[in-house]
Write a protein that holds these residues in place. Structure first.
Motif, mmCIF file in Angstrom:
data_model
loop_
_atom_site.group_PDB
_atom_site.id
_atom_site.type_symbol
_atom_site.label_atom_id
_atom_site.label_comp_id
_atom_site.label_asym_id
_atom_site.label_seq_id
_atom_site.Cartn_x
_atom_site.Cartn_y
_atom_site.Cartn_z
ATOM 1 N N ARG A 30 -22.626 -20.686 -44.655
ATOM 2 C CA ARG A 30 -21.806 -19.477 -44.653
ATOM 3 C C ARG A 30 -21.059 -19.385 -43.322
ATOM 4 O O ARG A 30 -21.596 -19.716 -42.271
ATOM 5 C CB ARG A 30 -22.661 -18.237 -44.859
ATOM 6 N N LEU A 31 -19.820 -18.919 -43.384
ATOM 7 C CA LEU A 31 -18.977 -18.839 -42.203
ATOM 8 C C LEU A 31 -19.626 -18.014 -41.090
ATOM 9 O O LEU A 31 -19.613 -18.409 -39.928
ATOM 10 C CB LEU A 31 -17.609 -18.250 -42.572
ATOM 11 N N ARG A 36 -21.471 -17.551 -35.759
ATOM 12 C CA ARG A 36 -22.413 -16.666 -35.069
ATOM 13 C C ARG A 36 -21.663 -15.484 -34.477
ATOM 14 O O ARG A 36 -20.994 -14.776 -35.190
ATOM 15 C CB ARG A 36 -23.209 -17.433 -34.023
ATOM 16 N N THR A 37 -21.730 -15.288 -33.169
ATOM 17 C CA THR A 37 -21.061 -14.144 -32.544
ATOM 18 C C THR A 37 -19.700 -14.518 -31.954
ATOM 19 O O THR A 37 -19.040 -13.688 -31.334
ATOM 20 C CB THR A 37 -21.940 -13.547 -31.426
#
Length: 99
Positions: A30-31, A36-37
């Motif tokens: 998943r993208l 992540r952040t």
């Protein structure tokens, strides 16, 4: 979404100098997990110069690469060349090869 986690690095002689070779495994993620952040954005700037393949064909091509190792003959760890290969076809980038 496909990503290419780092699986190895070596150097090979290409012309008069040695260049880094990065090996990565194609994986479906998943993208949000991949970025992540970090900040991200869609980059379709190459569409001005090339016509993208139909979405179904891009997805079909991506699925055929899942589980395969990709070798990058370049100075970066960026997967942009792989994405362009999927989006526009084989002739777009010579810096990516599947092994």
């Amino acid at each position: 979404i496909s990503s290419l986690p780092y699986t190895g690095k070596q150097k090979v002689k290409r012309g008069p100098q040695k260049v880094p070779v990065f090996t990565r495994m194609v994986k479906k993620q998943r993208l949000k997990k991949v970025v992540r952040t970090n900040k991200w954005r869609v980059n379709n700037e190459s569409d001005q110069h090339q016509t993208p393949l139909p979405v179904k064909e891009i997805i079909t091509r991506a699925v055929t690469f899942m589980g395969k190792e990709m070798t990058y003959y370049s100075y970066g760890r960026n997967c942009e060349h792989f994405v362009k290969k999927l989006r526009y076809g084989e002739a777009v980038s010579e810096q990516v090869s599947d092994t």
